[in-house]
Design a protein around this motif. Structure first.
Motif, PDB file in Angstrom:
ATOM      1  N   HIS A   1     -84.170  -0.720 -73.474  1.00 50.28           N
ATOM      2  CA  HIS A   1     -84.821   0.395 -73.242  1.00 50.28           C
ATOM      3  C   HIS A   1     -85.314   1.369 -74.232  1.00 50.28           C
ATOM      4  O   HIS A   1     -85.814   2.248 -74.097  1.00 50.28           O
ATOM      5  CB  HIS A   1     -83.644   1.333 -72.093  1.00 50.28           C
ATOM      6  N   VAL A   2     -84.758   0.942 -75.269  1.00 48.01           N
ATOM      7  CA  VAL A   2     -85.144   1.563 -76.689  1.00 48.01           C
ATOM      8  C   VAL A   2     -85.391   0.581 -77.604  1.00 48.01           C
ATOM      9  O   VAL A   2     -84.498   0.112 -78.616  1.00 48.01           O
ATOM     10  CB  VAL A   2     -83.931   2.663 -77.194  1.00 48.01           C
ATOM     11  N   PRO A   3     -86.469  -0.230 -77.701  1.00 43.75           N
ATOM     12  CA  PRO A   3     -86.940  -1.469 -78.322  1.00 43.75           C
ATOM     13  C   PRO A   3     -86.895  -0.786 -79.644  1.00 43.75           C
ATOM     14  O   PRO A   3     -86.804  -1.815 -80.632  1.00 43.75           O
ATOM     15  CB  PRO A   3     -88.124  -1.728 -77.680  1.00 43.75           C
ATOM     16  N   LEU A   4     -87.168   0.430 -80.169  1.00 42.32           N
ATOM     17  CA  LEU A   4     -87.375   0.740 -81.441  1.00 42.32           C
ATOM     18  C   LEU A   4     -85.960   1.106 -82.258  1.00 42.32           C
ATOM     19  O   LEU A   4     -85.899   1.409 -83.341  1.00 42.32           O
ATOM     20  CB  LEU A   4     -88.339   1.975 -81.566  1.00 42.32           C
ATOM     21  N   ALA A   5     -84.948   0.931 -81.267  1.00 41.19           N
ATOM     22  CA  ALA A   5     -83.493   1.319 -81.865  1.00 41.19           C
ATOM     23  C   ALA A   5     -83.446   0.257 -83.241  1.00 41.19           C
ATOM     24  O   ALA A   5     -83.907  -0.835 -83.138  1.00 41.19           O
ATOM     25  CB  ALA A   5     -82.281   0.884 -80.990  1.00 41.19           C
ATOM     26  N   GLU A   6     -82.615   0.911 -84.307  1.00 36.72           N
ATOM     27  CA  GLU A   6     -82.448   0.085 -85.296  1.00 36.72           C
ATOM     28  C   GLU A   6     -81.526  -0.870 -85.473  1.00 36.72           C
ATOM     29  O   GLU A   6     -81.481  -2.056 -86.073  1.00 36.72           O
ATOM     30  CB  GLU A   6     -82.456   1.043 -86.474  1.00 36.72           C
ATOM     31  N   ILE A   7     -80.420  -0.501 -84.517  1.00 34.17           N
ATOM     32  CA  ILE A   7     -79.444  -1.489 -84.645  1.00 34.17           C
ATOM     33  C   ILE A   7     -79.036  -1.762 -83.201  1.00 34.17           C
ATOM     34  O   ILE A   7     -79.085  -0.733 -82.455  1.00 34.17           O
ATOM     35  CB  ILE A   7     -78.117  -1.022 -85.281  1.00 34.17           C
ATOM     36  N   VAL A   8     -78.443  -2.980 -82.644  1.00 38.02           N
ATOM     37  CA  VAL A   8     -77.822  -3.232 -81.508  1.00 38.02           C
ATOM     38  C   VAL A   8     -76.454  -3.728 -81.707  1.00 38.02           C
ATOM     39  O   VAL A   8     -76.153  -4.555 -82.476  1.00 38.02           O
ATOM     40  CB  VAL A   8     -78.703  -4.041 -80.350  1.00 38.02           C
ATOM     41  N   VAL A   9     -75.448  -3.268 -80.922  1.00 40.30           N
ATOM     42  CA  VAL A   9     -74.131  -3.636 -81.419  1.00 40.30           C
ATOM     43  C   VAL A   9     -73.519  -3.917 -80.045  1.00 40.30           C
ATOM     44  O   VAL A   9     -73.457  -3.423 -79.031  1.00 40.30           O
ATOM     45  CB  VAL A   9     -73.222  -2.215 -81.952  1.00 40.30           C
ATOM     46  N   GLY A  10     -72.738  -5.080 -80.293  1.00 37.53           N
ATOM     47  CA  GLY A  10     -72.006  -5.711 -78.908  1.00 37.53           C
ATOM     48  C   GLY A  10     -71.882  -7.082 -79.258  1.00 37.53           C
ATOM     49  O   GLY A  10     -71.710  -7.660 -80.264  1.00 37.53           O
ATOM     50  N   ASP A  11     -71.064  -7.564 -78.078  1.00 38.53           N
ATOM     51  CA  ASP A  11     -71.028  -9.411 -78.473  1.00 38.53           C
ATOM     52  C   ASP A  11     -72.327  -9.948 -78.054  1.00 38.53           C
ATOM     53  O   ASP A  11     -72.317 -11.455 -78.298  1.00 38.53           O
ATOM     54  CB  ASP A  11     -70.059  -9.535 -77.337  1.00 38.53           C
ATOM     55  N   GLY A  12     -73.314  -9.463 -77.880  1.00 34.76           N
ATOM     56  CA  GLY A  12     -74.620 -10.126 -77.705  1.00 34.76           C
ATOM     57  C   GLY A  12     -75.076 -10.851 -76.748  1.00 34.76           C
ATOM     58  O   GLY A  12     -76.065 -11.346 -76.524  1.00 34.76           O
ATOM     59  N   ASP A  13     -74.229 -10.711 -75.439  1.00 35.42           N
ATOM     60  CA  ASP A  13     -74.540 -11.675 -74.275  1.00 35.42           C
ATOM     61  C   ASP A  13     -75.546 -10.971 -73.299  1.00 35.42           C
ATOM     62  O   ASP A  13     -76.186 -11.738 -72.572  1.00 35.42           O
ATOM     63  CB  ASP A  13     -73.264 -11.581 -73.544  1.00 35.42           C
ATOM     64  N   SER A  14     -76.102  -9.898 -73.839  1.00 33.21           N
ATOM     65  CA  SER A  14     -77.201  -9.198 -72.880  1.00 33.21           C
ATOM     66  C   SER A  14     -78.249  -8.961 -73.808  1.00 33.21           C
ATOM     67  O   SER A  14     -79.152  -8.113 -73.484  1.00 33.21           O
ATOM     68  CB  SER A  14     -76.653  -7.914 -72.276  1.00 33.21           C
ATOM     69  N   VAL A  15     -78.510  -9.301 -74.968  1.00 31.59           N
ATOM     70  CA  VAL A  15     -79.575  -9.073 -76.054  1.00 31.59           C
ATOM     71  C   VAL A  15     -80.688  -9.990 -75.864  1.00 31.59           C
ATOM     72  O   VAL A  15     -80.082 -11.302 -76.353  1.00 31.59           O
ATOM     73  CB  VAL A  15     -79.017  -8.697 -77.585  1.00 31.59           C
ATOM     74  N   PRO A  16     -81.733  -9.718 -75.499  1.00 27.75           N
ATOM     75  CA  PRO A  16     -82.847 -10.647 -75.790  1.00 27.75           C
ATOM     76  C   PRO A  16     -83.219 -11.254 -76.944  1.00 27.75           C
ATOM     77  O   PRO A  16     -82.879 -10.674 -78.002  1.00 27.75           O
ATOM     78  CB  PRO A  16     -84.135  -9.960 -75.399  1.00 27.75           C
ATOM     79  N   VAL A  17     -83.539 -12.511 -77.222  1.00 27.35           N
ATOM     80  CA  VAL A  17     -83.731 -13.216 -78.298  1.00 27.35           C
ATOM     81  C   VAL A  17     -84.441 -12.576 -79.380  1.00 27.35           C
ATOM     82  O   VAL A  17     -84.176 -12.341 -80.455  1.00 27.35           O
ATOM     83  CB  VAL A  17     -84.278 -14.599 -77.882  1.00 27.35           C
ATOM     84  N   GLN A  18     -85.537 -11.689 -78.889  1.00 28.04           N
ATOM     85  CA  GLN A  18     -86.488 -10.977 -79.712  1.00 28.04           C
ATOM     86  C   GLN A  18     -85.749  -9.751 -80.485  1.00 28.04           C
ATOM     87  O   GLN A  18     -86.412  -9.380 -81.378  1.00 28.04           O
ATOM     88  CB  GLN A  18     -87.804 -10.371 -79.272  1.00 28.04           C
ATOM     89  N   TYR A  19     -84.737  -9.312 -80.004  1.00 25.70           N
ATOM     90  CA  TYR A  19     -83.764  -8.317 -80.920  1.00 25.70           C
ATOM     91  C   TYR A  19     -82.661  -8.827 -81.758  1.00 25.70           C
ATOM     92  O   TYR A  19     -81.791  -7.927 -82.194  1.00 25.70           O
ATOM     93  CB  TYR A  19     -83.651  -7.222 -79.955  1.00 25.70           C
ATOM     94  N   ARG A  20     -82.551 -10.134 -81.476  1.00 25.08           N
ATOM     95  CA  ARG A  20     -81.173 -10.614 -82.218  1.00 25.08           C
ATOM     96  C   ARG A  20     -81.290 -10.285 -83.634  1.00 25.08           C
ATOM     97  O   ARG A  20     -80.172 -10.370 -84.323  1.00 25.08           O
ATOM     98  CB  ARG A  20     -81.102 -12.024 -81.932  1.00 25.08           C
ATOM     99  N   GLU A  21     -82.265 -10.199 -84.458  1.00 28.96           N
ATOM    100  CA  GLU A  21     -82.123 -10.204 -85.737  1.00 28.96           C
ATOM    101  C   GLU A  21     -81.556  -8.633 -86.116  1.00 28.96           C
ATOM    102  O   GLU A  21     -81.041  -8.386 -87.123  1.00 28.96           O
ATOM    103  CB  GLU A  21     -83.612 -10.091 -86.501  1.00 28.96           C
ATOM    104  N   ARG A  22     -81.463  -7.703 -85.298  1.00 28.52           N
ATOM    105  CA  ARG A  22     -81.003  -6.549 -85.207  1.00 28.52           C
ATOM    106  C   ARG A  22     -79.650  -6.317 -84.875  1.00 28.52           C
ATOM    107  O   ARG A  22     -79.008  -5.340 -84.748  1.00 28.52           O
ATOM    108  CB  ARG A  22     -81.760  -5.383 -84.453  1.00 28.52           C
ATOM    109  N   LEU A  23     -78.948  -7.523 -84.335  1.00 25.83           N
ATOM    110  CA  LEU A  23     -77.561  -7.477 -83.729  1.00 25.83           C
ATOM    111  C   LEU A  23     -76.648  -7.520 -84.691  1.00 25.83           C
ATOM    112  O   LEU A  23     -76.183  -8.337 -85.509  1.00 25.83           O
ATOM    113  CB  LEU A  23     -77.502  -8.761 -82.857  1.00 25.83           C
TER     114      LEU A  23
END
Length: 201
Positions: free
Chosen positions: A40-62
């Protein structure tokens, strides 16, 4: 309404749509998404969690945190603390599931009491502010106010339609009303204040 925060934490609940939380998001210096909320906020600089719901295109920010004792909202809050960000706005933390809603609202108090987080949780209908002791809250005449007691033995109010007291049940402090552009609470402990955006019709 003060909308200056060190960071916005976006959870994967009901997406912000009201102008107030949307304005908070637009003005954010930093945006931290909780796992699947990155969609919902693809411009977020960081995504935090266990990664089970993170699409592959955002994993470099995980920032992957696998432990399961705490939820992603708490993991994101800890990340913010590690960066020195303590003034936090929480969006998307309610809605969709009532159990998650109750859990996340209670976590706002935990962050305030145990982590010294100065946080505000915005929904599409109003906002929650944790507090302790004597405090004056900016408001609007006619705005609906609810007060939830977290251990106070004394609560008194100025500027509300009905006098406050040390509520024993959560429902007892609901449906009060601000009489002017601010109100003050005097208490001997912790409590949580909810205010609607809109005035009572």
């Amino acid at each position: 309404m003060d909308m200056q925060f060190d960071a916005v934490v976006l959870a994967d609940g009901e997406c912000p749509s009201h102008p107030v939380p949307m304005a908070v998001l637009r003005q954010a210096t930093h945006v931290v998404a909780c796992d699947g909320a990155i969609i919902h906020v693809p411009l977020a600089e960081i995504v935090v969690g266990d990664g089970d719901s993170v699409p592959v295109q955002y994993r470099e920010r995980l920032v992957q945190v696998d432990e399961q004792e705490d939820n992603d909202l708490t993991k994101a809050t800890r990340y913010c603390l590690s960066r020195g960000w303590r003034r936090l706005a929480y969006l998307g933390a309610t809605g969709l599931r009532e159990d998650h809603t109750l859990g996340n609202i209670s976590l706002l108090m935990r962050y305030y009491c145990e982590m010294d987080i100065d946080g505000v949780m915005y929904t599409n209908y109003g906002f929650f502010t944790p507090a302790k002791g004597d405090r004056t809250f900016p408001s609007v005449a006619g705005r609906q106010v609810s007060i939830f007691n977290f251990g106070c033995t004394a609560i008194a109010s100025e500027g509300l339609k009905w006098n406050s007291y040390a509520y024993q049940e959560w429902w007892q402090g609901t449906l009060n009303e601000s009489l002017s552009d601010s109100f003050t609470l005097h208490a001997d402990g912790y409590y949580l204040v909810y205010q609607t955006y809109e005035k009572k019709k």
